[in-house]
Motif scaffolding. Sequence first.
Motif, mmCIF file in Angstrom:
data_model
loop_
_atom_site.group_PDB
_atom_site.id
_atom_site.type_symbol
_atom_site.label_atom_id
_atom_site.label_comp_id
_atom_site.label_asym_id
_atom_site.label_seq_id
_atom_site.Cartn_x
_atom_site.Cartn_y
_atom_site.Cartn_z
ATOM 1 N N MET A 97 -15.645 30.624 15.627
ATOM 2 C CA MET A 97 -16.566 31.724 15.859
ATOM 3 C C MET A 97 -16.876 32.203 17.207
ATOM 4 N N ARG A 100 -13.765 33.227 19.021
ATOM 5 C CA ARG A 100 -13.033 34.331 18.766
ATOM 6 C C ARG A 100 -13.881 35.559 18.903
ATOM 7 N N LYS A 101 -15.305 35.386 18.559
ATOM 8 C CA LYS A 101 -16.114 36.549 18.827
ATOM 9 C C LYS A 101 -17.018 36.441 19.988
ATOM 10 N N TRP A 145 -21.710 42.194 11.755
ATOM 11 C CA TRP A 145 -20.574 42.945 12.025
ATOM 12 C C TRP A 145 -20.137 43.000 10.430
ATOM 13 N N ASP A 209 -12.132 44.311 11.907
ATOM 14 C CA ASP A 209 -13.088 43.250 11.859
ATOM 15 C C ASP A 209 -13.885 43.147 12.946
ATOM 16 N N ASP A 210 -15.146 42.298 13.026
ATOM 17 C CA ASP A 210 -16.128 42.245 14.007
ATOM 18 C C ASP A 210 -16.533 43.655 14.391
ATOM 19 N N HIS A 211 -16.726 44.557 13.318
ATOM 20 C CA HIS A 211 -17.065 45.869 13.886
ATOM 21 C C HIS A 211 -18.700 46.142 13.828
ATOM 22 N N ASN A 212 -19.254 46.143 15.119
ATOM 23 C CA ASN A 212 -20.403 46.603 15.184
ATOM 24 C C ASN A 212 -20.654 47.452 16.337
#
Length: 296
Positions: A97, A100-101, A145, A209-212
Amino acid sequence: MSDMETEKARAAAWFRDLRDQIVAGFEGLEDSHGTGPLSDAEPGRFEVTPTRRAAPDGGDAGGGLMSVMRGGRVFEKVGVNVSTVFGTLGERAQAAMAARKGLPGMAEDPRFWASGISLVAHMQNPHAPAVHMNTRMFWTPHAWWFGGGSDLNPCIEYPEDTAHFHAAQETALAPHGADLYPRLKAWADDYFFIPHRGRARGVGGIFLDDHNSGDWAADFALIQDIGRAFLPAFVPLVETRRTQDWSEADKHTQLVHRGLYAEYNLVYDRGTKFGLETGHDANAVLMSLPPMAKWV
């Protein structure tokens, strides 16, 4: 209760409500199948089983409901799972994590909370497309997210079915920006590609994905619209195709295509990897696998 705790509770309640709507809709398809193959069989019903996440210390780590229908008139196997889990991420999940983030501090504070709905339907009739849908919210002390989407997986493609499915997604996303559907369609095309086969898993859909965006309410409204789009996108296709006759060759084509689906989910799917690595119920995680498949 803090604002984020309230928002987490709202998201979890929404995923559960969407699960209830879909289960009722799918049982309605079973009941209304009055002509065509298998119409004289008993209508299928979901078997609902509570699931629990295994915490390393044996304490409460959340869980959910696994709802699976097998051997229906329309659905050969369909699962609609909902869960809310929490705890601390293991070292491998922390590292993945963080990489990737781009989240610093995961090792110092590896707490997480995740809630969502995940659906996979494998159909009796080879002319009716398989389908996948999920929406989810993820939280750590470092960021939150949303993610999810839906994609169509026919073994025998009908261009008009593909066009309808994509049009429903585009309509649902339109209030959130004209550029969103093309971007999420391209993301799905990339995400659901099977590198070792050099082909897509199906005919695509939408994925994010990872939508914020920084605006929780706006992002939650987007993920809700993605969830609401699912039944209007999929149900009309089933209503059209469930009455068609099929041949042994059609069934063979379906089973071989299901092999592709199984390969993708076991080798590449992030949700499968995360669920197994964080100790969630293995049967619920692997619900997506088809009841039968072939490799040639």
